[in-house]
Design a protein around this motif. Structure first.
Motif, PDB file in Angstrom:
ATOM      1  N   MET A 168       0.819  -1.191   0.000  1.00 61.40           N
ATOM      2  CA  MET A 168       0.000   0.000   0.000  1.00 61.40           C
ATOM      3  C   MET A 168       0.865   1.257   0.000  1.00 61.40           C
ATOM      4  O   MET A 168       0.413   2.306  -0.439  1.00 61.40           O
ATOM      5  N   ALA A 169       2.079   1.152   0.454  1.00 65.73           N
ATOM      6  CA  ALA A 169       2.977   2.305   0.474  1.00 65.73           C
ATOM      7  C   ALA A 169       3.316   2.770  -0.945  1.00 65.73           C
ATOM      8  O   ALA A 169       3.751   3.883  -1.138  1.00 65.73           O
ATOM      9  N   GLU A 170       3.077   1.911  -1.944  1.00 63.15           N
ATOM     10  CA  GLU A 170       3.416   2.236  -3.321  1.00 63.15           C
ATOM     11  C   GLU A 170       2.205   2.640  -4.155  1.00 63.15           C
ATOM     12  O   GLU A 170       2.254   2.599  -5.377  1.00 63.15           O
ATOM     13  N   LEU A 171       1.116   3.033  -3.512  1.00 64.99           N
ATOM     14  CA  LEU A 171      -0.065   3.481  -4.250  1.00 64.99           C
ATOM     15  C   LEU A 171       0.254   4.742  -5.031  1.00 64.99           C
ATOM     16  O   LEU A 171       0.978   5.609  -4.547  1.00 64.99           O
ATOM     17  N   PRO A 172      -0.281   4.869  -6.236  1.00 60.63           N
ATOM     18  CA  PRO A 172      -0.043   6.098  -6.991  1.00 60.63           C
ATOM     19  C   PRO A 172      -0.809   7.264  -6.368  1.00 60.63           C
ATOM     20  O   PRO A 172      -1.820   7.058  -5.688  1.00 60.63           O
ATOM     21  N   ALA A 173      -0.334   8.481  -6.579  1.00 59.41           N
ATOM     22  CA  ALA A 173      -1.046   9.659  -6.083  1.00 59.41           C
ATOM     23  C   ALA A 173      -2.370   9.818  -6.821  1.00 59.41           C
ATOM     24  O   ALA A 173      -3.341  10.344  -6.282  1.00 59.41           O
ATOM     25  N   ARG A 174      -2.402   9.326  -8.061  1.00 61.41           N
ATOM     26  CA  ARG A 174      -3.625   9.380  -8.855  1.00 61.41           C
ATOM     27  C   ARG A 174      -3.554   8.270  -9.895  1.00 61.41           C
ATOM     28  O   ARG A 174      -2.564   8.133 -10.595  1.00 61.41           O
ATOM     29  N   GLY A 175      -4.598   7.450  -9.977  1.00 58.02           N
ATOM     30  CA  GLY A 175      -4.629   6.382 -10.966  1.00 58.02           C
ATOM     31  C   GLY A 175      -5.285   5.132 -10.431  1.00 58.02           C
ATOM     32  O   GLY A 175      -5.696   5.072  -9.273  1.00 58.02           O
ATOM     33  N   ARG A 176      -5.399   4.119 -11.282  1.00 60.61           N
ATOM     34  CA  ARG A 176      -6.045   2.864 -10.914  1.00 60.61           C
ATOM     35  C   ARG A 176      -5.096   2.019 -10.070  1.00 60.61           C
ATOM     36  O   ARG A 176      -3.900   1.970 -10.340  1.00 60.61           O
ATOM     37  N   ALA A 177      -5.668   1.350  -9.052  1.00 66.12           N
ATOM     38  CA  ALA A 177      -4.849   0.521  -8.169  1.00 66.12           C
ATOM     39  C   ALA A 177      -5.667  -0.642  -7.619  1.00 66.12           C
ATOM     40  O   ALA A 177      -6.887  -0.585  -7.549  1.00 66.12           O
ATOM     41  N   VAL A 178      -4.948  -1.681  -7.232  1.00 66.58           N
ATOM     42  CA  VAL A 178      -5.515  -2.832  -6.537  1.00 66.58           C
ATOM     43  C   VAL A 178      -4.672  -3.029  -5.293  1.00 66.58           C
ATOM     44  O   VAL A 178      -3.446  -3.040  -5.364  1.00 66.58           O
ATOM     45  N   CYS A 179      -5.316  -3.149  -4.143  1.00 70.29           N
ATOM     46  CA  CYS A 179      -4.557  -3.393  -2.914  1.00 70.29           C
ATOM     47  C   CYS A 179      -5.448  -4.095  -1.901  1.00 70.29           C
ATOM     48  O   CYS A 179      -6.651  -4.237  -2.090  1.00 70.29           O
ATOM     49  N   GLY A 180      -4.842  -4.523  -0.831  1.00 65.70           N
ATOM     50  CA  GLY A 180      -5.582  -5.226   0.206  1.00 65.70           C
ATOM     51  C   GLY A 180      -5.040  -4.912   1.573  1.00 65.70           C
ATOM     52  O   GLY A 180      -3.943  -4.382   1.711  1.00 65.70           O
ATOM     53  N   GLY A 181      -5.832  -5.227   2.566  1.00 67.62           N
ATOM     54  CA  GLY A 181      -5.421  -4.983   3.937  1.00 67.62           C
ATOM     55  C   GLY A 181      -6.548  -5.283   4.901  1.00 67.62           C
ATOM     56  O   GLY A 181      -7.459  -6.050   4.594  1.00 67.62           O
ATOM     57  N   ILE A 182      -6.476  -4.654   6.053  1.00 68.07           N
ATOM     58  CA  ILE A 182      -7.451  -4.862   7.125  1.00 68.07           C
ATOM     59  C   ILE A 182      -8.144  -3.542   7.421  1.00 68.07           C
ATOM     60  O   ILE A 182      -7.488  -2.501   7.510  1.00 68.07           O
TER      61      ILE A 182
END
Length: 98
Positions: free
Chosen positions: A1-15
């Protein structure tokens, strides 16, 4: 999640760490804070390990509560210094029973 773009499409997971339910007089929007699973284990490290998720027009989302593992997909934008995803596709990740 630390590598999420500032703007754009993303896939991530967590709690899910926290959920916010607005009062009846406010515009319906269900908000949750998703934290990186690795961040929960280490509780340290560089980068932003949180993602704000907002479902507009909803007062609650079935199955979404604190402690739930979640995978989300959608457009990320930076709002108030926190990566934010509006109306994402989501998948609740169950834990394997032993």
């Amino acid at each position: 999640m630390a590598e999420l773009p500032a703007r754009g499409r993303a896939v991530c997971g967590g709690i899910i760490d926290a959920v916010t339910i607005p009062p009846a007089t406010a515009t319906p929007a269900f908000t949750a804070i998703l934290s990186d699973t690795d961040f929960h284990r280490a509780a340290q490290g560089p980068g932003n390990h949180r993602l704000r998720i907002v479902w507009l027009g909803r007062r609650r989302v079935p199955g979404i509560s604190a402690g739930v593992r979640l995978r989300v997909e959608g457009m990320v934008s930076l709002r108030e210094g926190l990566p934010t995803m509006y109306n994402p596709r989501y998948e609740i990740i169950g834990i394997q029973e032993s």
